[in-house]
Design an enzyme around this catalytic site. Structure first.
Site, PDB file in Angstrom:
ATOM      1  N   LYS A 112      51.504  31.411  35.583  1.00  0.00           N
ATOM      2  CA  LYS A 112      50.787  31.097  36.805  1.00  0.00           C
ATOM      3  C   LYS A 112      51.358  29.838  37.458  1.00  0.00           C
ATOM      4  CE  LYS A 112      46.246  32.836  35.297  1.00  0.00           C
ATOM      5  NZ  LYS A 112      46.030  33.796  36.383  1.00  0.00           N
TER       6      LYS A 112
ATOM      7  N   ARG B 166      42.828  43.255  31.316  1.00  0.00           N
ATOM      8  CA  ARG B 166      42.687  44.703  31.136  1.00  0.00           C
ATOM      9  C   ARG B 166      43.284  45.168  29.812  1.00  0.00           C
ATOM     10  NH1 ARG B 166      45.976  45.557  36.611  1.00  0.00           N
ATOM     11  NH2 ARG B 166      44.973  43.535  36.878  1.00  0.00           N
TER      12      ARG B 166
END
Length: 484
Positions: free
Chosen positions: A265, A339
């Site tokens: 990130k 996920r």
């Protein structure tokens, strides 16, 4: 709090309901805004102050028996929540100022409600009072004097036990998500969940370690957690009340810190990733509250907890990961890690527990903040009735949800070529993430709650303060109650 170790929920303000005022207790009174017909003439001066009555506007009265005036706007129940939150913040500030001035610290205050306030108004006010003054600090300073009790001057007690447990759930979820990640490893989160269960009847919490996860084939959790020196955990909460016939499975993303992995990130905002387990925090807090309220519904909570870090053992874009149950995923972006861990837990929970419905909660996609802003959660569901249950439950406890579509014309995009499914196929992020998760739930009624926006706040509003908000915990408790 002095140290970053969340207490077991329950250390909130005490609420008392009475029809009289204890002598010497500072008093606040609630004032409605004048109607268009009344104009300013509708509000008389109190102690030299003319109140506005605007919802959340708190004024200090220099003289007389009333010390604070808190506006409730048009008097709708939600305005009472806003007023209660603003009032408790103002009273806490006044307490600090009194102590600095060398005055004796008061630990209780009273709130006088209008005569026409009903049960719902009392409950909404209580939510604001209990949560509006929430604080989380890690400091070497000694704890400052704080409020302990609020006396509500009204004839209605309402369902304050339920409100207290819902507020405690939100506060506990905030504590967990706010805890810094140098403390909050997956093992710490699991240990805290076990400790929070305490002696609550019919509730057990089991922490599964990395060895168990490897033996059982939790490839998604192990891949995401493989880059960290702090190994992953699976937290399993089981609430089994006697006579319950309905069984719900709640699953929450428990990423205790998210660097993004090798798909790292940007530095700006990465410090907020301590709250990337806000979905898991909501599940832990909600199941505990469900047990405390003794709701007659069987509930299993699963929180796959891992730290998504960068090292020589990190999983890579291009990897093929085999999940619990055997299905394989092509990894496209290691920052789509939520996920991956949810897929394992969903299949495991459905296979082992055979629930009547499944609900997962996760700070899953930044795309949801673009779609719905930062105060509304997204609901994806395979059944209209389940989606409506979630939205209505949220309305009753002051959390906003919006139904999002599972677009079938995008379903093919998550199908893999090297593996069974693709983890990050591109396209509308929140929708394709939900479609990916749908591949792991089969035919069980399922709702996916993407709380990436409302799980964190950067400013104060209503009963929310900057930091983790505890969003979804109250909705989940209220949702389970509808099955009772």
């Amino acid at each position: 709090m002095r140290n970053p170790l969340p207490p077991v929920p329950g250390k909130l303000l005490e609420l008392e309901v009475s029809d009289d005022l204890r002598r010497g207790t500072p008093l606040a009174t609630l004032i409605a805004a004048p109607s268009e017909e009344d104009g300013d003439a509708g509000l008389a001066e109190i102690g030299g102050v003319r109140p506005t009555g605007m919802a959340g506007d708190v004024q200090t009265v220099p003289t007389g028996g009333v010390r604070w005036l808190a506006g409730i706007g048009d008097g709708e129940p939600k305005q009472y929540r806003k007023a209660g939150a603003a009032l408790v913040r103002a009273v806490s500030s006044a307490l600090e100022e009194d102590v600095k001035a060398g005055q004796k610290a008061f630990r209780a205050f009273a709130v006088e409600l209008p005569e026409d306030a009903g049960v719902e108004h009392v409950e909404e006010l209580a939510f604001g009072l209990l949560l509006g003054g929430y604080r989380f600090t890690v400091t070497a300073e000694e704890p400052k004097p704080s409020l302990r009790t609020v006396r509500l001057i009204t004839r209605h007690e309402g369902g304050l036990e339920r409100v207290r447990e819902l507020a405690a759930a939100a506060a506990f979820a905030r504590d967990l998500a706010n805890t810094p990640s140098n403390v909050k490893t997956p093992a710490w989160l699991a240990d805290t969940a076990v400790r929070a269960a305490g002696d609550l009847p019919n509730l057990t919490v089991t922490a599964r370690d990395e060895k168990w996860l490897a033996e059982q084939g939790f490839g998604g959790v192990l891949a995401v957690g493989g880059g960290s020196a702090a190994p992953p955990r699976l937290i399993e909460l089981e609430y089994r009340p006697r006579g319950a016939t309905t069984h719900l499975l709640l699953v929450g993303k428990g990423i205790t810190f998210d660097t993004g992995g090798l798909s790292i990130k940007p530095a700006d905002g990465m410090h907020l990733m301590r709250t990337d387990m806000a979905g898991g925090a909501a599940i832990i807090a909600a199941v505990r509250a469900i047990a405390a309220l003794r709701l007659p519904v069987k509930v299993t909570g699963l929180v796959p907890a891992a730290e998504n870090h960068v090292s020589g053992s990190s999983y890579r874009p291009g990897d093929i990961v085999r999940h619990y149950g055997g299905k394989t995923t092509e990894v496209g972006n290691t920052d789509a890690e939520g996920r991956m861990v949810l897929a394992d837990a969903l299949v495991y929970g459905i296979k082992k527990h055979k629930p009547d419905a499944v609900i997962d909660a996760a700070t899953l996609t930044g795309a949801m903040k673009v779609s719905l802003g930062v105060r509304t959660g997204g609901v994806f569901a395979t059944e209209d009735a389940l989606a409506e249950r979630v939205v209505k439950a949220g309305e009753r406890v002051g959390e906003a949800w919006w139904r999002m579509p599972l677009l079938e014309d995008l379903a093919e995009s998550v199908q893999g070529s090297l593996g069974d499914v693709r983890q990050a196929p591109g396209g509308p992020g929140g929708i394709v993430a939900a479609l990916f998760l749908r591949e792991f739930v089969g035919d069980v009624p399922w709702a996916h709650l993407d709380i990436a926006g409302p799980a964190r706040a950067d400013k104060t509003y209503a009963d929310v303060v900057p930091g983790a908000t505890g969003f979804a915990a109250r909705t989940l408790v209220e949702l389970v109650a509808t099955y009772a």
